[in-house]
Write a protein that holds these residues in place. Structure first.
Motif, short mmCIF file in Angstrom:
data_model
loop_
_atom_site.label_atom_id
_atom_site.label_comp_id
_atom_site.label_asym_id
_atom_site.label_seq_id
_atom_site.Cartn_x
_atom_site.Cartn_y
_atom_site.Cartn_z
N UNK A 1 103.94 -6.34 83.18
CA UNK A 1 104.33 -5.90 81.86
C UNK A 1 104.92 -6.99 81.14
N UNK A 2 104.11 -8.03 80.87
CA UNK A 2 104.87 -9.26 80.04
C UNK A 2 105.30 -8.37 78.77
N UNK A 3 106.21 -8.62 78.25
CA UNK A 3 107.01 -7.83 77.15
C UNK A 3 107.23 -8.95 76.05
N UNK A 4 106.79 -9.12 75.13
CA UNK A 4 107.26 -10.01 73.87
C UNK A 4 108.36 -9.33 73.06
N UNK A 5 109.44 -9.99 72.84
CA UNK A 5 110.45 -9.32 71.73
C UNK A 5 110.35 -10.28 70.63
N UNK A 6 109.97 -9.60 69.41
CA UNK A 6 109.70 -10.47 68.27
C UNK A 6 110.13 -9.54 67.04
N UNK A 7 109.64 -10.19 65.88
CA UNK A 7 109.93 -9.45 64.72
C UNK A 7 108.56 -9.22 63.80
N UNK A 8 108.05 -7.93 63.49
CA UNK A 8 106.98 -7.78 62.86
C UNK A 8 106.87 -8.59 61.45
N UNK A 9 108.09 -8.77 60.88
CA UNK A 9 108.14 -9.22 59.49
C UNK A 9 108.11 -11.00 59.41
N UNK A 10 107.99 -11.47 60.90
CA UNK A 10 107.91 -12.85 60.96
C UNK A 10 106.44 -13.21 61.28
N UNK A 11 105.66 -13.29 59.96
CA UNK A 11 104.11 -13.64 60.39
C UNK A 11 103.75 -14.89 61.19
N UNK A 12 104.67 -15.95 61.16
CA UNK A 12 104.39 -17.02 61.89
C UNK A 12 104.78 -16.73 63.23
N UNK B 1 106.64 -20.36 76.93
CA UNK B 1 107.36 -21.52 76.73
C UNK B 1 106.49 -22.31 75.70
N UNK B 2 105.02 -22.52 75.74
CA UNK B 2 104.42 -23.35 74.95
C UNK B 2 104.27 -22.98 73.54
N UNK B 3 104.21 -21.45 73.58
CA UNK B 3 104.01 -21.03 72.10
C UNK B 3 105.41 -20.55 71.40
N UNK B 4 106.68 -20.89 72.09
CA UNK B 4 107.84 -20.90 71.49
C UNK B 4 108.06 -19.37 71.26
N UNK B 5 107.76 -18.67 72.24
CA UNK B 5 108.17 -17.05 72.11
C UNK B 5 108.64 -16.32 73.28
N UNK B 6 109.52 -15.45 73.11
CA UNK B 6 110.22 -14.95 74.36
C UNK B 6 109.35 -13.66 74.96
N UNK B 7 109.02 -14.05 76.44
CA UNK B 7 108.21 -13.00 76.95
C UNK B 7 109.08 -12.79 78.28
N UNK B 8 109.51 -11.52 78.41
CA UNK B 8 109.95 -11.03 79.71
C UNK B 8 108.89 -10.41 80.55
N UNK B 9 109.02 -10.58 81.92
CA UNK B 9 107.99 -9.87 82.52
C UNK B 9 108.79 -8.81 83.65
N UNK B 10 108.18 -7.61 83.59
CA UNK B 10 108.65 -6.96 84.89
C UNK B 10 107.16 -6.01 85.01
N UNK B 11 107.28 -5.10 86.02
CA UNK B 11 106.16 -4.34 86.18
C UNK B 11 106.04 -3.79 87.66
N UNK B 12 104.80 -3.33 88.09
CA UNK B 12 104.50 -2.62 89.14
C UNK B 12 103.85 -3.86 89.98
N UNK B 13 104.63 -4.44 90.56
CA UNK B 13 104.14 -5.65 91.23
C UNK B 13 103.10 -5.29 92.66
#
Lengths: 488, 515
Positions: A396-407, A378-390
């Motif tokens: 597995x925190x997973x960021x969905x993003x776009x490599x072309x957006x340097x910022x 939230x603080x970094x303004x990015x989308x991170x979904x978490x799933x995994x082997x509790x």
């Protein structure tokens, strides 16, 4: 210095060796002309692995057929000080097989035989290029069980699994790759062939080189053969799903189950953002107001399984699960598993670039970790979904993003640095099962400390004094400056 | 050491760049290239990767090559062209892809570009391509003439003469093999033989336009006739618009996009004018292109909408029968055929056939809802009273059957369950699953003619699995696969024990109460 891990433009070129024709000629003489390639197509298609945003061209690709050829190849490359990256299918997620310093990529696919399944000792001896799933299917056909099941197992190789010490969904109860490798044959940096361990359940003759090589990411030796431990398969299996409106309820359930001395075969977790994405993709009708879902599986004797599942259901109810459903049969179990299995696929379709990490904490700290991740995202303004082997604390925190957006990529990078820091603060680690490779090298010191790095470097130096085996991995030229966590 | 993209380029990107590179850069969909995250999940699904173990022979490798060209990292050379041609185009990688990369589209963009600039075709390949793509497939009357010529060759003794004189030895082995298994051709297509309109038995559920296919209608005219009968029996009016033409798949998959687009427009117009609810295909390869007409014509403002209509209304005959037709379960068919104790797997067919027909499936076209909602209409015609529950199938003798998926039916039309449901519904037939039925047989359009070595290798592995089934019938849903399976049976000396058939022909032979 490589600005790392996420940087755009993201294609790096290794220090150009331009293999002397002499080297190429010698390699061709060893493996035959068709099994050494240095055409542009081969170089391009061995310049990446499963890690996003990394690409470096090698100078050649070689496909050895047996251990003797591996040894000869290494001798030639050692003589000319040419880096060598040994790999299987190149599906790792830490940049472990990207040839950052150029050199030769050694693909082990031709060495893919099951040499023996020893039914008296319950062991299998295999070559490193063997496909993991093919191996698992083969031993299951013989009524035996090889538990490590990384989600890439349909394409990954046993050698790659050993190099990265792969985990998987069954790790909680059955352990990971390291718990099943009992003997190795490997080629050292000078071309010498060593054998470690054996078909032995006990062996304390000297340092445990077997365990040292497992997870060494191709930096210490090239694995050419492995002896694996097999176990009898569980007789039955039951699957259930529990849904929670409160994250802490789900987290407490995980701790309570373990505390009750029940070790489920699988104990998986999906957070709310993941549930939303999965439901949108797979249309499973999951309740979107749930904070967390636990997918739980137990295997073993029918009686034990029934008792454990009943007890787990009680625990879930006691921790205010909104809904608990136990699969009546195999088909229904598969349906429940679909939610977990769709997680990666669903996330991968959201945005062009998917960055999957594997920060791991003691399992009692799951809830704190998930909350920390959500707060950081939230603080970094990015989308991170978490799933995994509790069940084993491996998220597995997973960021969905776009490599072309340097910022945005920069913000993702900052967020992950904080996530690693948060994991360590909770007594965890920067990577539970993906490995250090290139991507987490700058953070390794945070976990193991300066003295830890020094001893690891000394080990590396004694195995590979000229640094030709997968150079540039594991150790960063300089560690990343630690971030200060904003708590509150 | 970190270098930017431009540092990597062997020379300034714009100066040394070949014409093909420029074409590829503008043709390739860069978003799709970026969507590939290189997880490698497609590798085990890829037949050429499985055969070779070479990364460049995998979808991930091929996409990396395309991206390298788009990024200016590599100039596309002959090896690049070879690699694009080596792909079977089976698209098994698409269902395996977590990120939903449209590999088939990327491949066609690459092949189309290569085709525009290729220097590798020999003159006779170019001539043959021109004849086939421009002069033959688009013209159904010429296809029929060719069919007539083939029929003459097969029937007049000319074939005997040619074979006897050893003339076939002039052709490469794989061409000889194909010549040997070609079915009897017909110069009269399905419309010429039986007419263009065929009413439903019993109450009409919907009106279906039959896509007859160019090769299907010459080499498999009987299959087209049988398709019409199955559809009639299951409650569909069938029309066969005469102005329809080749689907364009062979063009699209061979880098002839313009030709494919022209053919697509012809078909859309033909079926639109015929006022059909569904367009039924009995060839996975054709149907797969029809369902992608929307993509093929996505930048054509005039045709876009109708193309989307065509794409959503196209359905494989199996799926149409299972999901919307009046069908019996195996048990019903067995009773109807007087073979109650010999039900195969006993599975009932799912879908809309159970219960009343009054509930029109939500996915049915609007036109269907105009049908008055009666219950089961008593079937008339061939079925007699016993088949009042609809179309059912029963085998006289106990048979074992197996099925090779059509890649395009499975991976593009995403229909793998419907054919299996139909096979399980045949009373007195035992359906056994073929190991790796979902893997390409090596036919892949004209791949077995252009890449005989790889195709032969793939076929040999396929036939090993086929042998294990011990089936008497090997069924498929696409003419190319069918020919390849016939070829495989012949080549592996199994013609005494096994026959390859189109699923439609197998079912037609076993319509309950009809034979």
């Amino acid at each position: 210095m490589i600005h790392f891990p996420f940087h755009y433009p993201f294609i790096l070129k290794g220090e150009l060796y331009m293999l002397q024709q002499a080297v190429a000629g010698k390699l061709r003489a060893i493996v035959g002309a068709q099994w050494f390639k240095d055409d542009p197509e081969s170089l391009i298609t061995h310049s990446y692995d499963g890690t996003p945003m990394l690409q470096t061209l090698p100078d050649g690709v070689v496909y050895p057929e047996n251990t003797a050829q591996v040894s000869e190849i290494i001798k030639v490359l050692q003589e000319h000080r040419v880096p060598v990256v040994s790999r299987g299918s190149g599906t790792n997620l830490c940049g472990g097989t990207v040839p950052v310093q150029g050199g030769v990529v050694m693909v082990m696919h031709r060495m893919n035989r099951i040499l023996e399944v020893d039914l008296e000792n319950l062991t299998a001896t295999v070559q490193p290029g063997l496909n993991t799933k093919a191996f698992i299917t083969h031993v299951e056909g013989l009524g035996l069980f090889y538990p490590p099941d990384p989600s890439s197992m349909a394409i990954s190789t046993i050698g790659g699994n050993i190099a990265e010490c792969s985990g998987g969904l069954r790790g909680l109860k059955y352990g990971t790759t390291k718990d099943y490798v009992i003997g190795l044959e490997a080629v050292l940096a000078n071309g010498e062939i060593i054998r470690t361990g054996g078909k032995l359940m006990k062996d304390v003759a000297g340092y445990d080189l077997t365990k040292l090589l497992v997870g060494s990411e191709g930096t210490l030796a090239v694995i050419t053969e492995a002896t694996l431990k097999l176990i009898p398969p569980p007789k039955t299996k039951k699957t259930m799903l529990a849904m929670y409106k409160d994250l802490y309820g789900a987290a407490r359930t995980v701790s309570k189950i373990i505390e009750s001395r029940i070790i489920p075969a699988t104990l998986e977790f999906l957070d709310n953002p993941t549930i939303r994405v999965v439901d949108d993709f797979a249309k499973l009708g999951l309740p979107l107001d749930m904070d967390a879902i636990l997918l739980i599986e137990q295997d073993g004797d029918a009686e034990t399984v029934d008792r454990d599942i009943a007890r787990i259901a009680e625990i879930c109810a006691g921790e205010n699960a909104e809904r608990v459903s136990i699969a009546a049969d195999e088909a229904e179990a598969l349906k429940l598993l679909t939610a977990r299995r769709s997680a990666f696929t669903a996330l991968a379709r959201l945005r062009p670039t998917t960055i999957l990490e594997d920060a791991t904490v003691p399992r009692s700290k799951i809830a704190d970790m998930v909350l920390a991740i959500n707060d950081i995202a939230k603080r970094h303004g990015v989308t991170i979904c978490t799933f995994g082997h509790a069940g084993d604390g491996n998220l597995h925190p997973t960021a969905t993003t776009d490599a072309r957006d340097a910022n945005e990529i920069h913000r993702v990078e900052e967020a992950f640095a904080e996530i690693f820091e948060a994991a360590i603060a909770l007594g965890g680690t920067i990577t539970g099962e993906h490995g250090v490779g290139l991507v987490k090298a700058p953070y390794l010191e945070w976990k193991v400390g300066a003295a830890g790095i020094e001893v690891m470097k000394a080990i590396k130096h004694s195995f590979d004094p000229n640094n030709i085996l997968n150079p540039g991995k594991m150790f960063a030229k300089s560690a990343r400056k630690r971030v200060v966590l904003h708590r509150g | 050491m970190a270098k930017t993209l431009s540092d990597l380029l062997p020379s300034a990107p714009d100066s040394g760049c070949s014409e093909l590179a420029t074409t590829l850069k503008s043709a390739l969909d860069y978003d799709q290239l970026t969507n590939c995250m290189r997880c490698g999940f497609c590798l085990p699904a890829c037949p050429t990767f499985r055969e070779t173990g070479i990364e460049a022979e995998s979808p991930r490798g091929r996409i990396a090559l395309m991206k390298a060209v788009a990024d200016g990292l590599m100039d596309p050379d002959e090896a690049f062209e070879t690699q694009m041609n080596h792909c079977l185009g089976c698209r098994a990688c698409e269902p395996a892809c977590p990120a939903d990369v449209k590999y088939g589209q990327l491949l066609e963009q690459a092949r189309d570009s290569v085709e525009k600039h290729t220097t590798t075709h020999r003159w006779w390949v170019k001539a043959a391509r021109k004849t086939a793509f421009d002069g033959l497939f688009p013209h159904q009357n010429r296809m029929r003439l060719l069919g007539g010529a083939l029929q003459m060759y097969q029937k007049t003794g000319l074939r005997k003469l040619v074979r006897g004189a050893g003339l076939m030895k002039m052709f490469p082995a794989h061409m000889r093999e194909m010549e040997a298994i070609l079915p009897d051709a017909s110069y009269k297509g399905v419309v010429e033989q039986i007419g263009a309109f065929h009413p439903a038995k019993g109450e009409r559920i919907a009106t279906v336009g039959l896509f007859r296919g160019c090769i299907m209608d010459v080499l498999f005219t009987e299959t087209n006739k049988h398709t019409v009968e199955l559809l009639n029996e299951a409650g569909f009016d069938v029309v066969i618009p005469e102005s329809q033409n080749c689907c364009g798949a062979l063009h699209a998959h061979s880098g002839e996009q313009d030709g494919a687009k022209a053919l697509a427009k012809g078909n859309i117009a033909a079926f639109k004018a015929a006022g059909v609810d569904w367009i039924a295909s009995n060839a996975g390869g054709c149907g797969a292109l029809l369902v992608e007409y929307d993509h093929l014509l996505h930048d054509d403002a005039q045709w876009k909408q109708d193309a989307a209509w065509c794409a959503t209304r196209t359905i494989d005959v199996s799926k149409l029968l299972v999901e919307h037709g009046r069908l019996q379960s195996a048990a019903q068919a067995a009773v109807a055929a007087g073979a109650g104790s010999m039900v195969g797997s006993g599975a009932s067919i799912g879908g809309a056939n159970n219960g009343s027909r009054s509930g029109v499936p939500a996915s049915a076209p609007a036109a269907v809802s105009a049908i008055s909602p009666h219950g089961h209409a008593a079937a008339s015609g061939g079925c007699g009273g016993s088949c009042s529950g609809g179309l059912g199938f029963a085998s006289d003798e106990k048979v074992r059957i197996t099925y090779q998926d059509s890649c395009h039916l499975r991976n593009v039309m995403r229909s793998s369950e419907a054919p299996r449901k139909l096979m399980r519904s045949v009373a007195n037939a035992e359906f056994v699953e073929l190991a790796e039925a979902d893997r390409c047989c090596g036919s892949a359009g004209i791949y077995n003619l252009t890449q005989p070595q790889m195709a032969g290798q793939i076929l040999d592995h396929k036939m090993e699995h086929v042998k294990h089934t011990g089936a008497q019938y090997l069924l498929t849903s696409n003419p190319g696969c069918l020919l390849q399976m016939k070829n495989g049976i012949e080549k592996h000396g199994m013609s005494g024990q096994m026959e390859a058939l189109h699923l439609v022909d197998f079912l037609h032979e076993r319509i309950c109460g009809k034979h």
